[in-house]
Design an enzyme around this catalytic site. Structure first.
Site, PDB file in Angstrom:
ATOM      1  N   MET A  54      62.148  21.933  45.504  1.00 61.74           N
ATOM      2  CA  MET A  54      62.227  22.890  44.404  1.00 61.74           C
ATOM      3  C   MET A  54      62.570  22.225  43.076  1.00 61.74           C
ATOM      4  O   MET A  54      62.169  22.677  42.026  1.00 61.74           O
ATOM      5  CB  MET A  54      63.228  23.989  44.739  1.00 61.74           C
ATOM      6  CG  MET A  54      62.707  24.913  45.838  1.00 61.74           C
ATOM      7  SD  MET A  54      63.700  26.400  46.020  1.00 61.74           S
ATOM      8  CE  MET A  54      65.056  25.784  47.004  1.00 61.74           C
ATOM      9  N   MET A  93      70.295  17.969  52.354  1.00 65.95           N
ATOM     10  CA  MET A  93      71.172  19.037  52.821  1.00 65.95           C
ATOM     11  C   MET A  93      72.199  18.394  53.733  1.00 65.95           C
ATOM     12  O   MET A  93      71.856  17.701  54.697  1.00 65.95           O
ATOM     13  CB  MET A  93      70.370  20.124  53.549  1.00 65.95           C
ATOM     14  CG  MET A  93      71.219  21.252  54.123  1.00 65.95           C
ATOM     15  SD  MET A  93      72.121  22.198  52.844  1.00 65.95           S
ATOM     16  CE  MET A  93      73.610  22.630  53.748  1.00 65.95           C
ATOM     17  N   GLU A  94      73.471  18.665  53.419  1.00 64.82           N
ATOM     18  CA  GLU A  94      74.592  17.932  54.008  1.00 64.82           C
ATOM     19  C   GLU A  94      74.940  18.398  55.407  1.00 64.82           C
ATOM     20  O   GLU A  94      76.122  18.512  55.747  1.00 64.82           O
ATOM     21  CB  GLU A  94      75.803  18.067  53.080  1.00 64.82           C
ATOM     22  CG  GLU A  94      76.392  19.488  52.945  1.00 64.82           C
ATOM     23  CD  GLU A  94      75.795  20.331  51.833  1.00 64.82           C
ATOM     24  OE1 GLU A  94      74.658  20.037  51.409  1.00 64.82           O
ATOM     25  OE2 GLU A  94      76.451  21.288  51.379  1.00 64.82           O
ATOM     26  N   ASP A 146      69.963  32.447  45.950  1.00 67.31           N
ATOM     27  CA  ASP A 146      68.822  31.561  45.704  1.00 67.31           C
ATOM     28  C   ASP A 146      68.178  31.859  44.352  1.00 67.31           C
ATOM     29  O   ASP A 146      67.619  30.974  43.714  1.00 67.31           O
ATOM     30  CB  ASP A 146      67.755  31.735  46.797  1.00 67.31           C
ATOM     31  CG  ASP A 146      68.162  31.032  48.087  1.00 67.31           C
ATOM     32  OD1 ASP A 146      68.836  29.993  48.003  1.00 67.31           O
ATOM     33  OD2 ASP A 146      67.813  31.537  49.173  1.00 67.31           O
ATOM     34  N   HIS A 205      79.809  15.225  50.542  1.00 66.16           N
ATOM     35  CA  HIS A 205      80.047  16.553  51.129  1.00 66.16           C
ATOM     36  C   HIS A 205      80.850  16.478  52.434  1.00 66.16           C
ATOM     37  O   HIS A 205      81.462  17.455  52.838  1.00 66.16           O
ATOM     38  CB  HIS A 205      78.718  17.250  51.429  1.00 66.16           C
ATOM     39  CG  HIS A 205      78.197  18.082  50.300  1.00 66.16           C
ATOM     40  ND1 HIS A 205      78.910  19.124  49.751  1.00 66.16           N
ATOM     41  CD2 HIS A 205      77.018  18.054  49.631  1.00 66.16           C
ATOM     42  CE1 HIS A 205      78.190  19.694  48.789  1.00 66.16           C
ATOM     43  NE2 HIS A 205      77.046  19.059  48.691  1.00 66.16           N
ATOM     44  N   HIS A 208      75.633  11.779  47.386  1.00 62.48           N
ATOM     45  CA  HIS A 208      76.014  13.190  47.230  1.00 62.48           C
ATOM     46  C   HIS A 208      76.219  13.851  48.601  1.00 62.48           C
ATOM     47  O   HIS A 208      77.250  14.479  48.844  1.00 62.48           O
ATOM     48  CB  HIS A 208      74.938  13.927  46.430  1.00 62.48           C
ATOM     49  CG  HIS A 208      75.231  15.374  46.221  1.00 62.48           C
ATOM     50  ND1 HIS A 208      75.941  15.831  45.128  1.00 62.48           N
ATOM     51  CD2 HIS A 208      74.967  16.459  46.967  1.00 62.48           C
ATOM     52  CE1 HIS A 208      76.086  17.138  45.213  1.00 62.48           C
ATOM     53  NE2 HIS A 208      75.495  17.550  46.325  1.00 62.48           N
ATOM     54  N   GLU A 209      75.249  13.686  49.485  1.00 64.05           N
ATOM     55  CA  GLU A 209      75.356  14.336  50.803  1.00 64.05           C
ATOM     56  C   GLU A 209      76.528  13.743  51.593  1.00 64.05           C
ATOM     57  O   GLU A 209      77.232  14.459  52.292  1.00 64.05           O
ATOM     58  CB  GLU A 209      74.048  14.197  51.591  1.00 64.05           C
ATOM     59  CG  GLU A 209      72.782  14.658  50.865  1.00 64.05           C
ATOM     60  CD  GLU A 209      72.898  15.989  50.157  1.00 64.05           C
ATOM     61  OE1 GLU A 209      73.699  16.851  50.588  1.00 64.05           O
ATOM     62  OE2 GLU A 209      72.195  16.198  49.148  1.00 64.05           O
ATOM     63  N   GLU A 219      80.271  22.322  45.321  1.00 68.87           N
ATOM     64  CA  GLU A 219      79.350  21.405  44.631  1.00 68.87           C
ATOM     65  C   GLU A 219      79.992  20.645  43.473  1.00 68.87           C
ATOM     66  O   GLU A 219      79.669  19.487  43.230  1.00 68.87           O
ATOM     67  CB  GLU A 219      78.109  22.156  44.144  1.00 68.87           C
ATOM     68  CG  GLU A 219      77.217  22.668  45.274  1.00 68.87           C
ATOM     69  CD  GLU A 219      76.660  21.560  46.163  1.00 68.87           C
ATOM     70  OE1 GLU A 219      76.783  20.362  45.822  1.00 68.87           O
ATOM     71  OE2 GLU A 219      76.105  21.891  47.230  1.00 68.87           O
ATOM     72  N   TYR A 244      77.352  22.714  40.066  1.00 60.20           N
ATOM     73  CA  TYR A 244      77.359  21.261  40.274  1.00 60.20           C
ATOM     74  C   TYR A 244      77.952  20.536  39.059  1.00 60.20           C
ATOM     75  O   TYR A 244      78.963  19.851  39.162  1.00 60.20           O
ATOM     76  CB  TYR A 244      75.930  20.740  40.485  1.00 60.20           C
ATOM     77  CG  TYR A 244      75.237  21.229  41.736  1.00 60.20           C
ATOM     78  CD1 TYR A 244      75.075  20.382  42.821  1.00 60.20           C
ATOM     79  CD2 TYR A 244      74.728  22.508  41.830  1.00 60.20           C
ATOM     80  CE1 TYR A 244      74.424  20.799  43.968  1.00 60.20           C
ATOM     81  CE2 TYR A 244      74.084  22.950  42.980  1.00 60.20           C
ATOM     82  CZ  TYR A 244      73.931  22.095  44.038  1.00 60.20           C
ATOM     83  OH  TYR A 244      73.283  22.510  45.174  1.00 60.20           O
ATOM     84  N   GLN A 292      71.721  27.203  54.407  1.00 63.69           N
ATOM     85  CA  GLN A 292      72.436  27.478  53.174  1.00 63.69           C
ATOM     86  C   GLN A 292      71.472  28.141  52.181  1.00 63.69           C
ATOM     87  O   GLN A 292      70.325  27.707  52.095  1.00 63.69           O
ATOM     88  CB  GLN A 292      72.968  26.173  52.565  1.00 63.69           C
ATOM     89  CG  GLN A 292      74.060  26.406  51.528  1.00 63.69           C
ATOM     90  CD  GLN A 292      74.536  25.119  50.872  1.00 63.69           C
ATOM     91  OE1 GLN A 292      73.759  24.196  50.700  1.00 63.69           O
ATOM     92  NE2 GLN A 292      75.796  25.061  50.529  1.00 63.69           N
ATOM     93  N   GLY A 314      66.577  18.206  47.817  1.00 64.70           N
ATOM     94  CA  GLY A 314      66.685  16.755  47.835  1.00 64.70           C
ATOM     95  C   GLY A 314      67.350  16.306  49.121  1.00 64.70           C
ATOM     96  O   GLY A 314      66.906  15.411  49.811  1.00 64.70           O
TER      97      GLY A 314
HETATM   98 ZN   LIG Z   1      75.615  19.413  47.252  1.00 66.45          ZN
END
Ligand SMILES: [Zn+2]
Length: 588
Positions: A543, A260-261, A365, A289, A285-286, A308, A373, A129, A258
């Site tokens: 990041m 990735m789903e 990106d 998703h 959160h994941e 998101e 979000y 992604q 943090g």
């Molecule tokens: Zn997300």
């Protein structure tokens, strides 16, 4: 010609991909994947087929009869990459492409043994992604054209390969092991995922297992022990879990996000392991998703907020269900603060603060932010507020069921909304949210006494108010984070020293608190904390932490020098995505 995705060469008038068969060998020395993909089409076809690729070395293209398929790189753009034009012979149902990835493939992170917890074996992982699957496999790299897949991944023994798929066995000759996978559910290509390392698994429950290096697997299993009950809570809200398993992979610290789903196997940064289960919000959160995102996702990156925004909303609902409203609210306030930082960075009236964006020619990106979000989640909250929770929950279940295993546009969502909840979009001034920049005035304030107390204390800083230790002793990591977020960005050396010495902030194990503090320290050029800043920038590739620390260092001339020096020294160990995004910040 119908190019519906500004980040893909996929042409809607051409045949669509249906299933991928991957057979790839992982070469840690060359830093490449080498082998072939078979792309099965929805029906027998002939004529042109445009695929996405970037920096791929293609050896041959044939169809199911073994006939050679003519191909060329017809066009190339900086953001979109290469347009691979195939000319299919009549009756082509499948094309087989033999190829190799580039050592600098944007999707692939390659870690030396010293960058892992064990220090003995190398590690590699993918992050597809938003638009990087094309650097790993030639395909129609648009979320709209979902695929199922099978894969055989050959790695040096004793390493283990894991994917966003069911593991269905392995064969080893002692030197190399071939791991086999099956992914029967159709996914957008950005959810293709592979990781290879010295990995061990620990079961957490009937549907969940955590994978990590042997050195960190016990700690990881403890930190995420509650995940199975989290799935049960989420199912009550959003319907049954459709992906069979929800396994977790704890990555080395160089992982740029943090979490990735990736379906069936969420990738997580090890910075979540605080030893106190305080970072479960990322897991929530994941997990969310699995419904809002993987089951119903955005058709293109212009509609990313659908993915998101709904997921942040769903994440907070899960947290509320398990930990109560107050906990969910404090998370909401912390992230609302962080959203404001992003909005201010873009500047007033920026097109990147709209929910529906127009990112043609723009690298997603480069404009990644919390807008899809948090502004997205605020919009969803307004919908809920307008019709009441009971009616909104019914709507949500229906929405997920109606679009399951589809990737939809903002227009498709809005049409469904109007049909199910007529007039509501107008009532909440929806166009102001979706089509216009900045934050509209009618956002819902979060009311929480606990939040107010912390914010009041922070607001008094300039007037000399300081928190008492008897008060802060009872603070959760979230309250600390909120307090530090609300402090001025530049403090005197005396104030920095007082904060650090009184509350021992530089030795925090919780990265959210630690980085919030170090961002103030770096922006204030507080010398005693700079070695710790350097250490974090060296070890961590997430990041979310790199960006604010580098930005803060760049606000002073002396520390800007330090930022460039550290980056030159360690950036080769960052994932290409982290490296690229920090390089952009340092250019100014
Ligand atoms: Zn997300």
């Amino acid at each position: 010609m119908s190019r519906f995705d500004p980040h893909s060469w996929c042409d809607g008038d051409q045949p669509a991909q249906r299933h991928l068969d991957l057979d790839l060998t992982v070469d840690f020395t060359a830093r490449t994947l080498e082998g072939r993909v078979r792309i099965h089409l929805t029906k027998p076809s002939s004529g042109p087929l445009d695929l996405d690729g970037r920096d791929l070395v293609i050896a041959s293209v044939t169809n199911q009869t073994g006939a050679a398929v003519e191909w060329s790189v017809a066009e190339s753009e900086p953001v979109r990459g290469d347009r691979l034009r195939l000319d299919l012979p009549a009756g082509t149902e499948m094309v087989e492409i033999a190829y190799q990835t580039a050592p600098g493939a944007l999707a692939l992170g390659w870690l030396e043994p010293q960058q892992t917890a064990g220090g003995t074996y190398p590690f590699m992982f993918s992050q597809c992604q938003p638009i990087h699957a094309r650097t790993m496999v030639p395909c129609q790299d648009t979320p709209r054209n979902r695929v199922s897949y099978d894969a055989v991944i050959t790695v040096p023994s004793p390493l283990r390969a894991v994917m966003s798929a069911e593991s269905v066995g392995e064969e080893s000759n002692g030197i190399a092991t071939s791991w086999k996978f099956k992914m029967p559910q159709a996914i957008p290509t950005y959810l293709l995922a592979l990781a290879v390392g010295n990995l061990e698994g620990r079961d957490l429950g009937p549907r969940t297992r955590v994978y990590a290096e042997p050195e960190t697997v016990e700690k990881s299993a403890w930190e995420f022990a509650e995940v199975d009950s989290m799935i049960t809570s989420a199912e009550k809200l959003f319907g049954s879990y459709e992906w069979d398993r929800f396994d977790l992979l704890v990555m080395p610290p160089a992982f740029p996000y943090g979490g990735m789903e990736n379906p069936r196997l969420t990738f997580l940064t090890p910075t979540l392991i605080a030893g106190d289960r305080s970072n479960v919000n990322v897991v929530a959160h994941e997990l969310a998703h699995s419904w809002t995102g993987n089951l119903v996702t955005n058709a293109t990156m212009n509609d990313f907020w659908l993915n998101e925004g709904f997921t942040v909303y769903a994440e907070r609902r899960i947290l509320e269900e398990i930990y109560g409203r107050e906990y969910a609210d404090i998370q909401g306030v912390i992230r609302r603060n962080a959203l404001q930082v992003n909005i201010d960075q873009f500047g007033p009236g920026s097109p990147y603060t709209k929910l529906r964006t127009d990112l043609g020619g723009t690298d997603p990106d480069e404009v990644y932010s919390l807008v899809p979000y948090e502004k997205g989640a605020q919009f969803v909250l307004l919908l809920e507020d307008a019709v009441g929770r009971d009616r909104f929950d019914e709507f949500l279940l229906k929405y997920i069921d109606h679009f399951r295993f589809q990737s939809i546009t903002t227009d498709e969502f809005l049409a469904f909304l109007e049909k199910e909840l007529p007039g509501v979009y107008e009532k909440i001034q929806g166009p102001r949210w979706v089509e216009e920049p900045d934050m509209p005035e009618n956002e819902l304030p979060i009311v929480s006494a606990r939040v107010d107390k912390v914010r009041e204390l922070a607001a008094g800083w300039a007037g000399g108010t300081r928190p008492e230790k008897t008060v802060t002793e009872k603070w959760s990591p979230e309250e600390w984070q909120l307090y530090l977020q609300d402090l001025p960005r530049k403090l005197s050396a005396d104030d920095c020293q007082w904060l650090d010495e009184t509350f021992d902030l530089s030795s925090q194990g919780n990265y959210e608190v630690l980085v919030e503090w170090l961002t103030i320290a770096a922006g204030s050029a507080y010398t005693p904390a700079l070695p710790r800043v350097r250490e974090v920038l060296t070890v961590v590739g997430r990041m979310k932490y790199l960006k604010p620390l580098y930005i803060a260092l760049m606000t002073n001339e002396d520390t800007a020098k330090l930022a460039r020096e550290v980056f030159d020294e360690v950036s080769d160990s960052y994932h290409p995505l982290s490296k690229g995004s920090v390089a952009g910040l340092l250019k100014g």
